[in-house]
Design a protein around this motif. Sequence first.
Motif, mmCIF file in Angstrom:
data_model
loop_
_atom_site.group_PDB
_atom_site.id
_atom_site.type_symbol
_atom_site.label_atom_id
_atom_site.label_comp_id
_atom_site.label_asym_id
_atom_site.label_seq_id
_atom_site.Cartn_x
_atom_site.Cartn_y
_atom_site.Cartn_z
ATOM 1 N N ALA A 58 -18.339 98.918 117.953
ATOM 2 C CA ALA A 58 -19.402 98.951 118.806
ATOM 3 C C ALA A 58 -19.272 99.622 120.137
ATOM 4 O O ALA A 58 -18.296 99.112 120.834
ATOM 5 C CB ALA A 58 -19.927 97.437 118.987
ATOM 6 N N SER A 59 -19.548 100.762 120.430
ATOM 7 C CA SER A 59 -19.496 101.461 121.675
ATOM 8 C C SER A 59 -20.168 100.949 122.771
ATOM 9 O O SER A 59 -21.344 100.911 122.559
ATOM 10 C CB SER A 59 -19.645 102.762 121.459
ATOM 11 N N GLN A 60 -19.679 100.856 123.901
ATOM 12 C CA GLN A 60 -20.278 100.470 125.045
ATOM 13 C C GLN A 60 -20.615 101.712 125.814
ATOM 14 O O GLN A 60 -21.164 101.499 127.213
ATOM 15 C CB GLN A 60 -19.424 99.453 125.842
ATOM 16 N N ALA A 61 -20.588 102.707 125.437
ATOM 17 C CA ALA A 61 -20.536 104.142 126.026
ATOM 18 C C ALA A 61 -21.802 104.262 126.861
ATOM 19 O O ALA A 61 -21.862 104.659 128.072
ATOM 20 C CB ALA A 61 -20.454 105.581 125.251
ATOM 21 N N ASP A 62 -22.744 103.954 126.314
ATOM 22 C CA ASP A 62 -24.259 103.960 126.862
ATOM 23 C C ASP A 62 -24.346 102.955 128.180
ATOM 24 O O ASP A 62 -24.792 103.488 129.198
ATOM 25 C CB ASP A 62 -25.517 103.657 125.959
ATOM 26 N N LEU A 63 -23.750 101.887 128.024
ATOM 27 C CA LEU A 63 -23.712 100.912 129.105
ATOM 28 C C LEU A 63 -22.804 101.368 130.340
ATOM 29 O O LEU A 63 -23.402 101.165 131.342
ATOM 30 C CB LEU A 63 -23.239 99.697 128.643
ATOM 31 N N HIS A 64 -21.760 102.369 130.143
ATOM 32 C CA HIS A 64 -21.003 102.912 131.202
ATOM 33 C C HIS A 64 -21.460 104.109 131.730
ATOM 34 O O HIS A 64 -21.029 104.504 132.702
ATOM 35 C CB HIS A 64 -19.552 102.825 130.892
ATOM 36 N N ALA A 65 -22.301 104.731 131.022
ATOM 37 C CA ALA A 65 -22.752 106.331 131.296
ATOM 38 C C ALA A 65 -23.165 106.301 132.677
ATOM 39 O O ALA A 65 -22.960 107.339 133.238
ATOM 40 C CB ALA A 65 -23.746 106.853 130.234
ATOM 41 N N ARG A 66 -24.243 105.430 133.131
ATOM 42 C CA ARG A 66 -24.654 105.705 134.350
ATOM 43 C C ARG A 66 -23.851 105.565 135.505
ATOM 44 O O ARG A 66 -23.984 105.983 136.504
ATOM 45 C CB ARG A 66 -25.992 104.640 134.541
ATOM 46 N N TYR A 67 -22.631 104.968 135.158
ATOM 47 C CA TYR A 67 -21.634 104.711 136.351
ATOM 48 C C TYR A 67 -20.611 106.003 136.065
ATOM 49 O O TYR A 67 -19.758 106.102 136.962
ATOM 50 C CB TYR A 67 -20.787 103.387 136.298
ATOM 51 N N GLY A 68 -20.767 106.806 135.249
ATOM 52 C CA GLY A 68 -19.765 108.039 134.962
ATOM 53 C C GLY A 68 -18.191 107.648 134.512
ATOM 54 O O GLY A 68 -17.544 108.312 134.795
ATOM 55 N N GLY A 69 -18.203 106.316 134.177
ATOM 56 C CA GLY A 69 -17.024 105.887 133.748
ATOM 57 C C GLY A 69 -17.030 104.170 133.430
ATOM 58 O O GLY A 69 -17.953 103.702 133.522
ATOM 59 N N VAL A 70 -15.968 103.792 132.827
ATOM 60 C CA VAL A 70 -15.958 102.508 132.503
ATOM 61 C C VAL A 70 -15.646 101.704 133.604
ATOM 62 O O VAL A 70 -15.019 101.577 134.403
ATOM 63 C CB VAL A 70 -14.751 102.177 131.328
ATOM 64 N N VAL A 71 -16.713 100.384 133.885
ATOM 65 C CA VAL A 71 -16.611 99.400 134.746
ATOM 66 C C VAL A 71 -16.050 98.376 134.060
ATOM 67 O O VAL A 71 -16.506 97.591 133.403
ATOM 68 C CB VAL A 71 -18.063 99.141 135.324
ATOM 69 N N PRO A 72 -14.666 98.241 134.614
ATOM 70 C CA PRO A 72 -13.983 96.710 133.909
ATOM 71 C C PRO A 72 -14.717 95.419 133.560
ATOM 72 O O PRO A 72 -14.732 94.843 132.657
ATOM 73 C CB PRO A 72 -12.814 96.580 134.751
#
Length: 326
Positions: A33-47
């Motif tokens: 289950a990728s979280q890419a969409d969730l982090h996309a708007r920040y331009g990177g992974v938010v821990p």
Amino acid sequence: MQHKVILGLETSCDETAAALVTEDGRILANVVASQADLHARYGGVVPEVASRRHLELVTPVVREALEQAGMSLNEVGRVAVTRGPGLIGALLVGLSAAKALAWALRLPLVPVDHLHGHVASLFLEPDPVEPPFLCLLASGGHTLLLDVRDQAGYHVLGSTLDDAAGEAFDKGARLLGLGYPGGVEIDRRAREGDPEAFDFPVARVPGLDFSFSGLKTALLYKVRDLGPDELERRRADLAASYQRAIVRALVERTLAAAEQIGAERIALVGGVAANSELRASLPDAAFAPLELCTDNAAMIASAARYCKEIAFARYLAIDAYASSAA
Ligand code: KG4
Ligand code: ZN
């Protein structure tokens, strides 16, 4: 015990993953289950965002894996989980879930190093790669040249002095105004561009190490010089030229390392090993299957087969680690 399977869990970054793998390396289920969409708007992974999402997804991915394999938890013989390196909060979600499952089922637990997991993506059926080989591990967090003599470990020959190759892709994509995660986007755009259009320098550092930060700065200046309209027009050429420089650096050092240790085989793993130009540049090398390049739990279960397990209930106090000791 013989017919029981390994349940693998992976939550080191922004993928929540569960897999069921047999002791002889057949994948019965591999759910990511990728979280890419969730982090996309920040331009990177938010821990912190990643940890919370892992909490929501960890049970559903395990259920989904069992469903796909048509199995119940009673058929699980041991639980494997990524212990590190990665985002500490994210790791703790997977590790806690794995401890709880193993404890409730009175099973042993196998803590796995994420990097060993990437290498072990090569040991799965139907086409396992047999050591010895020279391995390039290129991901969002690491760029390593490894001497792999057996399935249980490796010896580090070289690594990056600054950014990881995947990080160079992700930061480059950001400068080019492309989406997150950047590697796939640059890979896609580069197909429509001319890789010789711009000349990006490949850093020459001594030995078998890599350096990608100069390349990123060169792209930054180029984008500034061109201005927004030209950037729009030349985006594919910039993506192609930038990708060419990263791939060249990776290929050059990988071949040098193989020669240095007299390796007859070269293998590539990690998210960047999914890159189409890299795959085309080393036609004789063994690449992890595409779906096993980016983070997944099948590779963690695979590595567990070559790691020490911890007997029932002795694992409750073990901790995750954010970075490797090496
Ligand atoms: O192995 P991975 O899923 O996670 C880490 O352990 O870091 O690797 C993710 C990295 C990201 O930086 C992503 O941009 C890169 O792999 N990546 C790619 C491609 N697909 C993923 N880089 C270049 N080309 C690709 N096709
Ligand atoms: Zn990874």
